[in-house]
Scaffold this active site. Structure first.
Site, PDB file in Angstrom:
ATOM      1  N   SER A 124       0.837  -1.199   0.000  1.00 47.65           N
ATOM      2  CA  SER A 124       0.000   0.000   0.000  1.00 47.65           C
ATOM      3  C   SER A 124       0.868   1.244   0.000  1.00 47.65           C
ATOM      4  O   SER A 124       1.969   1.255   0.570  1.00 47.65           O
ATOM      5  CB  SER A 124      -0.845  -0.025   1.272  1.00 47.65           C
ATOM      6  OG  SER A 124      -1.427   1.232   1.491  1.00 47.65           O
ATOM      7  N   TYR A 148      -1.686  -1.336  11.088  1.00 50.24           N
ATOM      8  CA  TYR A 148      -1.969  -1.840   9.739  1.00 50.24           C
ATOM      9  C   TYR A 148      -0.816  -1.499   8.791  1.00 50.24           C
ATOM     10  O   TYR A 148      -0.297  -2.345   8.069  1.00 50.24           O
ATOM     11  CB  TYR A 148      -3.283  -1.248   9.193  1.00 50.24           C
ATOM     12  CG  TYR A 148      -3.392  -1.375   7.706  1.00 50.24           C
ATOM     13  CD1 TYR A 148      -3.657  -2.612   7.119  1.00 50.24           C
ATOM     14  CD2 TYR A 148      -3.161  -0.289   6.861  1.00 50.24           C
ATOM     15  CE1 TYR A 148      -3.714  -2.745   5.736  1.00 50.24           C
ATOM     16  CE2 TYR A 148      -3.214  -0.411   5.488  1.00 50.24           C
ATOM     17  CZ  TYR A 148      -3.493  -1.641   4.930  1.00 50.24           C
ATOM     18  OH  TYR A 148      -3.515  -1.777   3.565  1.00 50.24           O
ATOM     19  N   LYS A 152       2.138  -3.908   6.587  1.00 50.00           N
ATOM     20  CA  LYS A 152       2.517  -3.871   5.164  1.00 50.00           C
ATOM     21  C   LYS A 152       4.033  -3.631   5.047  1.00 50.00           C
ATOM     22  O   LYS A 152       4.723  -4.276   4.263  1.00 50.00           O
ATOM     23  CB  LYS A 152       1.732  -2.775   4.428  1.00 50.00           C
ATOM     24  CG  LYS A 152       0.253  -3.074   4.296  1.00 50.00           C
ATOM     25  CD  LYS A 152       0.011  -4.350   3.486  1.00 50.00           C
ATOM     26  CE  LYS A 152      -1.446  -4.758   3.457  1.00 50.00           C
ATOM     27  NZ  LYS A 152      -1.667  -6.089   2.865  1.00 50.00           N
TER      28      LYS A 152
END
Ligand code: UDP
Length: 336
Positions: A124, A148, A152
């Site tokens: 992302s 989060y 990643k």
């Protein structure tokens, strides 16, 4: 070639499964429906083939993952399955780390055991945080601002380290803001509860499920004062995955590649494009900035063009048309 799509019942996964099928790949989907619906699998089968393989399993269940690789021919993997809500990740960090990192580790171990060496990973643009300059290139510094985001960032590092000492070849795809839906309007984004993201929120206002959009801040250093993102049509994004798989055939190492349009749009650009698609204004009001929001980010899309031979083909008008078509046909998402 047979491709395992983890999280294939999800928003991006389902669109990618269809794009892979259209490109001639055999598809095996694995999903545990923790944040998706069995109806998405029915819809993907209706768009592809009634016999499209689906396995309901949790990637943290190593026995189930081994069985999956033993029972299905799998040549390559696209790994979408992950928890993805930024706010929730701040409240439940351990759940996020266990799920997102554990599933990636288990998957890569199972791939190694079965001699599968090609992986496309869902990353992302969140790893860029607030970029110093835009458009942002893959060489920009990375970090994270939520658990989060760290999952990643850490997954990218785990895969880079694994690729450096094994046969594993990986492309890390850094997505910008996916919106829109398949032109059939039978698959699309179906957020749980009140949407956090702009376009699902706007579309629920348009369908009458929510009263009005709150625009978070109009005092940014942008043409109309609202924040800038790089919105990308989910079908373009899906085709980017097909291009990445094709490129993996002759690629070594573990490059990170932006998947974006290279075009920045403000919140009000999106609101206006949505109003055009819907045919009526989107009620909205300006409120305070949202904590932690980025002012301005959009992709430098040159590497995707050079390395993957891919670029986006659909503009904001088409994104809003197709997102509205999905919302209109499915006012309650897959529960309609
Ligand atoms: N946004 C907004 N109202 C909302 C949701 C989002 O004004 O109800 C704005 C948000 O502040 C940001 C942009 O829309 O500038 C995109 O937000 P989103 O959460 O979709 O993506 P992200 O910020 O994670 O890139």
């Amino acid at each position: 070639m047979a491709v395992l799509v983890t999280g294939g019942a999800g928003y991006i996964g389902s669109h990618t499964a269809v794009a892979l099928h259209d490109a001639g790949y055999k598809v095996v989907i694995v999903d545990n429906f923790v944040n998706s619906s069995p109806k998405a699998i029915e819809a993907v089968r209706a768009l592809t083939s009634p016999g499209l393989a689906f396995v309901e399993a949790d990637l943290l269940d190593s026995g189930a993952v081994r069985q999956l690789f033993a029972q299905h021919q799998i040549d390559e993997v696209i790994h979408f399955a992950a928890h993805k809500a930024v706010g929730e990740s701040a409240d439940q960090p351990l759940r996020y780390y266990r799920n997102n990192l554990g599933s990636t580790l288990g998957l890569v171990e199972a791939m190694a055991e079965h001699g599968v060496t090609k992986l496309v990973f869902s990353s992302s643009c969140t790893v860029y945080g607030q970029p110093a300059t835009v458009p942002v290139t893959e060489a920009a510094p990375t970090g994270a601002e939520s658990p989060y985001g760290w999952t990643k960032y850490m997954s990218e590092q785990i895969l880079r380290d694994a690729a450096a000492v094994s046969d594993l070849d990986v492309v890390l795809l850094r997505y910008f803001n996916p919106v829109g839906a398949h032109e059939s309007g039978t698959i699309g984004e179906d957020p749980n509860g009140i949407p956090n993201n702009l376009v699902p929120y706007v579309m629920q206002v348009a369908i009458g499920r929510l009263e009005k959009l709150r625009v978070f801040g109009d005092d940014y250093d942008t043409p109309d004062g609202t924040a800038i993102r790089d919105y990308i049509h989910v079908v373009d994004l899906a085709e980017g995955h097909v291009a990445a798989l094709a490129a993996l055939a002759s690629m070594d190492g573990c490059p990170a590649v932006n998947l974006g349009t290279g075009v920045g749009s403000t919140v009000l650009d999106v609101v206006n494009a949505a109003a055009d698609a819907v045919g009526s204004p989107i009620p909205h009001e300006i409120v305070e900035r949202r904590l932690g929001d980025i002012e301005k980010i959009y992709a430098d899309a040159a590497l995707a063009r050079d390395l993957l031979g891919w670029e986006t083909r659909r503009d904001l008008t088409e994104m809003m048309r197709d997102h509205w078509n999905w919302q209109r046909k499915n006012p309650q998402g897959f529960a309609t």
